[in-house]
Design a protein around this motif. Structure first.
Motif, short mmCIF file in Angstrom:
data_model
loop_
_atom_site.label_atom_id
_atom_site.label_comp_id
_atom_site.label_asym_id
_atom_site.label_seq_id
_atom_site.Cartn_x
_atom_site.Cartn_y
_atom_site.Cartn_z
N ILE A 17 8.53 0.26 18.90
CA ILE A 17 8.65 1.21 17.79
C ILE A 17 7.36 2.02 17.65
CG2 ILE A 17 8.77 1.34 15.27
CD1 ILE A 17 10.92 -0.76 15.34
N MET A 18 6.24 1.35 17.83
CA MET A 18 4.97 2.09 17.79
C MET A 18 4.91 3.13 18.91
SD MET A 18 3.13 1.69 15.33
CE MET A 18 1.59 2.43 15.79
N LEU A 19 5.40 2.73 20.09
CA LEU A 19 5.40 3.65 21.22
C LEU A 19 6.28 4.87 20.91
CD1 LEU A 19 4.41 3.81 24.24
CD2 LEU A 19 6.74 3.16 24.83
N ALA A 20 7.44 4.59 20.27
CA ALA A 20 8.36 5.70 19.95
C ALA A 20 7.71 6.65 18.96
CB ALA A 20 9.66 5.14 19.38
N ILE A 78 13.62 3.04 27.69
CA ILE A 78 14.42 3.77 26.70
C ILE A 78 13.56 4.81 25.99
CG2 ILE A 78 15.54 3.56 24.44
CD1 ILE A 78 16.72 0.93 25.37
N VAL A 79 12.43 4.37 25.44
CA VAL A 79 11.61 5.29 24.64
C VAL A 79 11.16 6.47 25.49
CG1 VAL A 79 9.42 5.54 23.42
CG2 VAL A 79 10.82 3.52 23.05
N ALA A 80 10.62 6.20 26.68
CA ALA A 80 10.09 7.29 27.49
C ALA A 80 11.19 8.26 27.89
CB ALA A 80 9.40 6.73 28.72
N SER A 81 12.35 7.72 28.32
CA SER A 81 13.36 8.66 28.82
C SER A 81 14.05 9.39 27.68
CB SER A 81 14.37 7.93 29.71
OG SER A 81 14.84 6.79 29.04
N VAL A 82 14.36 8.70 26.60
CA VAL A 82 15.03 9.40 25.49
C VAL A 82 14.12 10.49 24.91
CG1 VAL A 82 15.80 9.11 23.11
CG2 VAL A 82 16.62 7.58 24.85
N SER A 94 15.16 7.06 19.72
CA SER A 94 14.44 5.96 20.38
C SER A 94 14.59 4.68 19.56
CB SER A 94 12.95 6.28 20.51
OG SER A 94 12.75 7.41 21.27
N ILE A 95 14.30 4.76 18.25
CA ILE A 95 14.31 3.54 17.45
C ILE A 95 15.72 2.98 17.36
CG2 ILE A 95 13.90 2.64 15.13
CD1 ILE A 95 11.47 4.41 14.97
N LEU A 96 16.70 3.88 17.22
CA LEU A 96 18.10 3.44 17.16
C LEU A 96 18.47 2.69 18.43
CD1 LEU A 96 20.08 4.16 14.86
CD2 LEU A 96 21.17 5.71 16.47
N LEU A 97 18.11 3.28 19.58
CA LEU A 97 18.49 2.66 20.85
C LEU A 97 17.70 1.37 21.09
CD1 LEU A 97 18.92 5.77 23.14
CD2 LEU A 97 20.67 4.17 22.38
N ILE A 98 16.45 1.30 20.60
CA ILE A 98 15.68 0.06 20.75
C ILE A 98 16.41 -1.07 20.04
CG2 ILE A 98 13.58 -1.13 19.98
CD1 ILE A 98 12.13 1.57 20.32
N ILE A 99 16.81 -0.81 18.78
CA ILE A 99 17.45 -1.86 17.99
C ILE A 99 18.80 -2.23 18.62
CG2 ILE A 99 18.28 -2.49 15.68
CD1 ILE A 99 15.26 -2.09 15.84
N LEU A 100 19.53 -1.22 19.09
CA LEU A 100 20.83 -1.47 19.72
C LEU A 100 20.64 -2.34 20.96
CD1 LEU A 100 23.79 -0.48 19.36
CD2 LEU A 100 23.34 1.14 21.19
N ALA A 101 19.68 -1.96 21.80
CA ALA A 101 19.43 -2.74 23.03
C ALA A 101 18.99 -4.15 22.67
CB ALA A 101 18.37 -2.05 23.87
N ASP A 102 18.19 -4.27 21.62
CA ASP A 102 17.70 -5.58 21.19
C ASP A 102 18.87 -6.47 20.79
OD1 ASP A 102 15.58 -7.35 20.65
OD2 ASP A 102 15.88 -6.99 18.50
N ALA A 103 19.81 -5.90 20.04
CA ALA A 103 20.98 -6.67 19.59
C ALA A 103 21.80 -7.11 20.79
CB ALA A 103 21.82 -5.80 18.66
N ILE A 104 22.02 -6.20 21.73
CA ILE A 104 22.82 -6.55 22.91
C ILE A 104 22.14 -7.67 23.71
CG2 ILE A 104 23.68 -5.70 25.14
CD1 ILE A 104 24.06 -2.96 23.76
N ILE A 105 20.82 -7.51 23.92
CA ILE A 105 20.09 -8.52 24.70
C ILE A 105 20.14 -9.87 23.98
CG2 ILE A 105 17.83 -9.20 25.59
CD1 ILE A 105 17.29 -6.20 26.01
N ALA A 106 19.98 -9.84 22.64
CA ALA A 106 20.01 -11.09 21.88
C ALA A 106 21.35 -11.77 22.06
CB ALA A 106 19.73 -10.80 20.41
#
Lengths: 380, 252
Positions: free
Chosen positions: A226-229, A330-334, A360-372
């Motif tokens: 999130i900081m990176l985004a 995700i962050v870099a490409s989005v 970026s933040i939306l996709l981070i959280i989405l990816a996090d949920a999927i990975i979890a």
């Protein structure tokens, strides 16, 4: 005939109406941007109740600027005396020339012009359309970036390593202090907040285990991403967006260089390389933040460290780090995609920056949920 | 004030620069009331920088710029605002606000500085647009205007408060010769019709001979003024040969 004038106003006027329906208005003094508003309003109220068939305005004694001319013009087209034939006399040739630039037709055209307003259905359609187009662009972009990275892997000459290291430094190394501070404080807060409920169960010592797990599996990678985004993703979008506005991207394309290959691949590779580093710092800083709290609760340092060690497995660390690689990509490409999608006009760069951070933040959280979810099923 | 009574702007011993780098040193000239005055020079001679000092955007290292008796360098607060109200500025790209329509752009100073009724503001803004020949583009956004139209709209906005002085920063930059000639005609018309004094920075020689009453040529080598006077006279009689060549459009 009452003298209608105000003491501090540089303009005076004299309004008279004869019984045969003819009116006369004599001006003297100066009508400028300051005196005109007052004169306009009082004349409007004076003329409101008066019905005249013809009306003469005498301005021989008057000096005026554009504001005053606007008042004279408004009077002369019967703006305050509807239906009357108005006659303007005594205007100097220069002012007459200027008065000709006023036009009733222009004014009416402006009044009739309504900003185009679309219906709800149209809006929904347009939004869906643009969402689908965006989705398509994202898929195309993912393909293009993957292809670009692959190409660079096989032909390292294509890769601008100098640029990768620059991004690595600006987005990674320079972000270490702020990421560490942030997670240090988050670790502290989590230790504080969890110590109370765990105390009721007599399990306060497990605060250390909890902190270790949370930091390595969840908060470390997520906070770093999130900081990176917020810090660097927005910068990527603004940088590429400005390049697009300055036609630098067009220049690249006409030189036969792909903007994705030339600008995006470097940033994605740097993003993938730097997020694990940021994440490790985030994890450690989070743990460090918890330690003073635990020491304050009366546990010796050795016990705390032992608890963390026994509660953490290599798998947790691996999960956190592999997540961080996904987040970095995700962050870099989005962000780069949003930068490349920048439209035209001064607001476009601002918009694409906002969109980059939100996506970026939306996709981070989405990816996090999927990975979890995936790791949970795998572990069972 | 030691300037001639008919001068509107007096530039006195002006030294300007960025940091340690001096751009112009101790220059002096006057702009007379009612004339079209042009500042000329090769690229990098500090024309635009000089203009930005004359309109009070930058602070000079030394010297003074006096606009109708008041120093813009030393003025502060309300006094400064009073001086700023005396002139309008056309920036290179027009500097229209992209989120407002053309007529809203022109109306903006009226909205901010006067208490006029809405009808009056619209009437004035539209009349200025008609003066510059843009009445049909009133409701368009700046992005939908061509470069020449944007400059015209910029001029309309600059004259909406009836200034006696107008600064133009490279009015013909980026315009085709025909549009540029149209803009020159507009400048002449405004100068003669409204009695506005113009100060323009340019390197468009064609427009100098057609609109400028007097010019100064800046010299990047001495960081001073190489020549001052009527352009067609200077073309034949300037002291330095490079100024004559420059004005004849010959390579030095």
């Amino acid at each position: 005939m009452p003298e209608k004038s105000s003491v501090d106003l540089p303009v005076r006027w004299n309004l008279s109406v004869r019984p045969d329906g003819t009116g006369k208005l004599e001006f003297a003094g100066e009508l400028d941007a300051e005196s005109t508003p007052v004169a306009w309003r009082s004349l409007e109220s004076e003329l409101a109740g008066i019905k005249v068939a013809s009306f003469e305005i005498d301005v021989r004694q008057l000096v005026c600027d554009s504001a005053g001319l606007a008042l004279l013009y408004h009077l002369s087209i019967g703006g305050m005396t509807p239906g009357a034939i108005v006659n303007l006399t005594g205007l100097s040739p220069e002012l007459q020339h200027l008065l000709r630039s006023f036009s009733k037709e222009d004014f009416q055209a402006l009044q009739e012009h309504e900003p185009t307003c679309s219906s709800f259905v149209e809006d929904v359609g347009a939004a869906t359309g643009s969402w689908l187009r965006d989705l398509r662009q994202q898929v195309e972009f993912i393909g293009e970036v993957t292809l670009g990275v692959m190409k660079s892997l096989f032909r390292p000459r294509l890769m601008h390593w100098k640029e990768v290291f620059r991004v690595f430094e600006v987005a990674g190394v320079n972000a270490l202090p702020v990421v560490s501070l942030l997670t240090f404080l988050v670790g502290m807060v989590i230790a504080f907040e969890s110590a109370q409920p765990l105390e009721q169960l007599g399990a306060q010592v497990f605060v250390a285990n909890l902190l270790g797990l949370v930091m390595s599996r969840e908060l470390g990678p997520v906070m770093a991403a999130i900081m990176l985004a917020g810090r660097s993703g927005s910068a990527f979008a603004a940088e590429l967006g400005t390049m697009k506005v300055n036609e630098e991207l067009n220049a690249l394309q006409t030189m036969g260089l792909s903007p994705v290959q030339f600008l995006v691949v470097q940033r994605v590779v740097a993003g993938i390389l730097l997020t694990p580093v940021l994440t490790i710092f985030a994890m450690y800083a989070g743990l460090l933040g918890g330690i003073p709290v635990l020491l304050g609760l009366g546990f010796p340092l050795r016990m705390v460290l032992h608890q963390v060690q026994s509660g953490l497995h290599f798998g947790d660390l691996a999960e956190g780090l592999s997540k961080s690689i996904v987040f970095g990509a995700i962050v870099a490409s989005v962000s780069c995609l949003r930068g490349l999608q920048t439209g035209e006009g001064p607001r476009a760069v601002g918009e694409s920056t906002t969109r980059s951070v939100v996506s970026s933040i939306l996709l981070i959280i989405l990816a996090d949920a999927i990975i979890a979810a995936v790791t949970y099923t795998l572990r069972k | 004030m030691n300037g001639a009574p008919h001068s509107l702007i007096e530039v006195r011993d002006l030294t300007i620069g960025y940091g340690d780098r001096l751009v112009l040193e101790g220059i002096n000239f006057d702009v007379r009331r009612g004339e079209v005055f042009a500042i000329l020079g090769v690229s990098g001679s500090g024309k635009s920088t000089l203009l930005k000092h004359m309109i009070g955007l930058y602070q000079p290292i030394r010297g003074d710029v006096v606009i109708s008796g008041a120093s813009i360098v030393h003025a502060e607060g309300d006094e400064r605002l009073r001086i700023l109200r005396k002139f309008g500025v056309l920036y290179q790209g027009g500097a229209l606000f992209g989120s407002l329509t053309t007529v809203e752009n022109v109306r903006l100073p009226l909205d901010e500085f006067t208490d006029l009724p809405e009808v009056a503001k619209d009437l004035i803004a539209l009349s200025k647009l008609r003066l510059v020949g843009l009445e049909s583009a009133a409701t368009k956004l700046p992005a939908d205007l061509s470069g020449g139209m944007q400059k015209r709209a910029g001029i309309a906005r600059a004259i909406v408060m009836d200034p006696c002085l107008l600064f133009l920063d490279e009015p013909s930059a980026g315009l085709d010769p025909i549009t540029s000639a149209g803009l020159d005609a507009l400048i002449r018309e405004l100068a003669r019709g409204l009695g506005i004094t113009f100060v323009m920075v340019t390197h468009e020689l064609a427009s100098i001979y057609s609109v400028a009453d007097r010019i100064v040529v800046l010299d990047p080598k001495t960081r001073g003024i190489a020549a001052e006077g009527v352009p067609s006279w200077l073309r034949e009689n300037a002291n330095q040969p490079w100024v004559r060549q420059f004005l004849k459009r010959e390579a030095a």
